[in-house]
Design a protein around this motif. Structure first.
Motif, PDB file in Angstrom:
ATOM      1  N   MET A   1      56.671   3.686  98.977  1.00 47.59           N
ATOM      2  CA  MET A   1      55.872   3.646 100.187  1.00 47.59           C
ATOM      3  C   MET A   1      54.767   4.687 100.052  1.00 47.59           C
ATOM      4  N   ARG A   2      53.611   4.324 100.526  1.00 48.83           N
ATOM      5  CA  ARG A   2      52.502   5.269 100.499  1.00 48.83           C
ATOM      6  C   ARG A   2      51.838   5.246 101.855  1.00 48.83           C
ATOM      7  N   THR A   3      51.227   6.337 102.210  1.00 42.47           N
ATOM      8  CA  THR A   3      50.521   6.432 103.477  1.00 42.47           C
ATOM      9  C   THR A   3      49.030   6.519 103.194  1.00 42.47           C
ATOM     10  N   ASP A   4      48.294   5.613 103.777  1.00 42.46           N
ATOM     11  CA  ASP A   4      46.843   5.575 103.626  1.00 42.46           C
ATOM     12  C   ASP A   4      46.231   6.061 104.932  1.00 42.46           C
ATOM     13  N   ALA A   5      45.211   6.893 104.851  1.00 40.41           N
ATOM     14  CA  ALA A   5      44.595   7.451 106.057  1.00 40.41           C
ATOM     15  C   ALA A   5      44.047   6.355 106.963  1.00 40.41           C
ATOM     16  N   GLY A   8      47.660   3.479 107.400  1.00 38.73           N
ATOM     17  CA  GLY A   8      48.989   3.926 107.809  1.00 38.73           C
ATOM     18  C   GLY A   8      49.964   3.690 106.662  1.00 38.73           C
ATOM     19  N   GLU A   9      51.201   3.305 106.981  1.00 38.54           N
ATOM     20  CA  GLU A   9      52.213   3.112 105.944  1.00 38.54           C
ATOM     21  C   GLU A   9      52.050   1.768 105.257  1.00 38.54           C
ATOM     22  N   CYS A  23      51.033  -6.355  91.577  1.00 40.97           N
ATOM     23  CA  CYS A  23      51.187  -5.331  92.596  1.00 40.97           C
ATOM     24  C   CYS A  23      51.141  -6.008  93.960  1.00 40.97           C
ATOM     25  N   SER A  24      52.201  -5.848  94.728  1.00 39.63           N
ATOM     26  CA  SER A  24      52.249  -6.370  96.092  1.00 39.63           C
ATOM     27  C   SER A  24      52.145  -5.203  97.051  1.00 39.63           C
ATOM     28  N   ALA A  25      51.358  -5.388  98.099  1.00 39.03           N
ATOM     29  CA  ALA A  25      51.178  -4.357  99.126  1.00 39.03           C
ATOM     30  C   ALA A  25      51.476  -4.977 100.482  1.00 39.03           C
ATOM     31  N   VAL A  26      52.361  -4.319 101.253  1.00 38.99           N
ATOM     32  CA  VAL A  26      52.756  -4.816 102.575  1.00 38.99           C
ATOM     33  C   VAL A  26      52.421  -3.751 103.611  1.00 38.99           C
ATOM     34  N   HIS A  27      51.674  -4.146 104.629  1.00 36.33           N
ATOM     35  CA  HIS A  27      51.348  -3.248 105.742  1.00 36.33           C
ATOM     36  C   HIS A  27      52.559  -3.249 106.675  1.00 36.33           C
ATOM     37  N   THR A  28      53.208  -2.114 106.832  1.00 33.47           N
ATOM     38  CA  THR A  28      54.472  -2.067 107.572  1.00 33.47           C
ATOM     39  C   THR A  28      54.303  -2.366 109.056  1.00 33.47           C
ATOM     40  N   ALA A  29      53.190  -2.021 109.645  1.00 30.59           N
ATOM     41  CA  ALA A  29      53.007  -2.233 111.083  1.00 30.59           C
ATOM     42  C   ALA A  29      52.837  -3.707 111.438  1.00 30.59           C
ATOM     43  N   THR A  30      52.205  -4.490 110.537  1.00 30.22           N
ATOM     44  CA  THR A  30      51.913  -5.887 110.850  1.00 30.22           C
ATOM     45  C   THR A  30      52.682  -6.877 109.991  1.00 30.22           C
ATOM     46  N   GLY A  31      53.180  -6.445 108.847  1.00 27.79           N
ATOM     47  CA  GLY A  31      53.879  -7.348 107.941  1.00 27.79           C
ATOM     48  C   GLY A  31      52.958  -8.162 107.055  1.00 27.79           C
ATOM     49  N   VAL A  32      51.668  -7.875 107.081  1.00 35.30           N
ATOM     50  CA  VAL A  32      50.714  -8.586 106.228  1.00 35.30           C
ATOM     51  C   VAL A  32      50.939  -8.160 104.784  1.00 35.30           C
ATOM     52  N   GLU A  33      51.014  -9.163 103.882  1.00 32.32           N
ATOM     53  CA  GLU A  33      51.279  -8.894 102.469  1.00 32.32           C
ATOM     54  C   GLU A  33      50.201  -9.535 101.614  1.00 32.32           C
ATOM     55  N   VAL A  34      49.752  -8.787 100.610  1.00 29.66           N
ATOM     56  CA  VAL A  34      48.811  -9.302  99.620  1.00 29.66           C
ATOM     57  C   VAL A  34      49.315  -8.885  98.241  1.00 29.66           C
ATOM     58  N   SER A  35      48.772  -9.527  97.211  1.00 30.76           N
ATOM     59  CA  SER A  35      49.137  -9.135  95.859  1.00 30.76           C
ATOM     60  C   SER A  35      47.938  -9.267  94.947  1.00 30.76           C
ATOM     61  N   ALA A  36      47.998  -8.548  93.840  1.00 32.12           N
ATOM     62  CA  ALA A  36      46.949  -8.583  92.829  1.00 32.12           C
ATOM     63  C   ALA A  36      47.619  -8.497  91.465  1.00 32.12           C
ATOM     64  N   MET A  37      47.006  -9.127  90.483  1.00 31.32           N
ATOM     65  CA  MET A  37      47.525  -9.077  89.121  1.00 31.32           C
ATOM     66  C   MET A  37      46.463  -8.519  88.196  1.00 31.32           C
ATOM     67  N   GLY A  38      46.931  -7.838  87.157  1.00 31.26           N
ATOM     68  CA  GLY A  38      46.012  -7.262  86.185  1.00 31.26           C
ATOM     69  C   GLY A  38      46.777  -6.766  84.979  1.00 31.26           C
ATOM     70  N   PRO A  39      46.089  -6.065  84.084  1.00 29.52           N
ATOM     71  CA  PRO A  39      46.736  -5.584  82.864  1.00 29.52           C
ATOM     72  C   PRO A  39      47.781  -4.516  83.158  1.00 29.52           C
TER      73      PRO A  39
END
Length: 61
Positions: A1-5, A8-9, A23-39
């Motif tokens: 988990m990381r906190t972004d200014a 948020g979480e 890499c998947s990133a989930v916004h804990t407050a809303t449940g919105v999830e995105v992902s990205a792929m790379g090397p």
């Protein structure tokens, strides 16, 4: 988990598949999830892309 200014979480998860990393990133407050792929050699760059995608997804809501 990381906190972004700005966001948020955010839960960040990495899954390696051969020479690639997802890499998947989930916004804990809303449940919105995105992902990205790379090397797999550049996981932090892929994380930056996922966070940018998450910010964009949240701004479009």
């Amino acid at each position: 988990m990381r906190t972004d200014a700005e966001l948020g979480e955010v839960i960040v998860e990495f899954v390696r598949n051969g020479p690639y990393v997802k890499c998947s990133a989930v916004h804990t407050a809303t449940g919105v999830e995105v992902s990205a792929m790379g090397p797999a050699a550049e996981p932090r760059a892929v994380e930056r892309v996922a966070i940018a995608k998450l910010k964009r997804a949240l701004s479009q809501r």
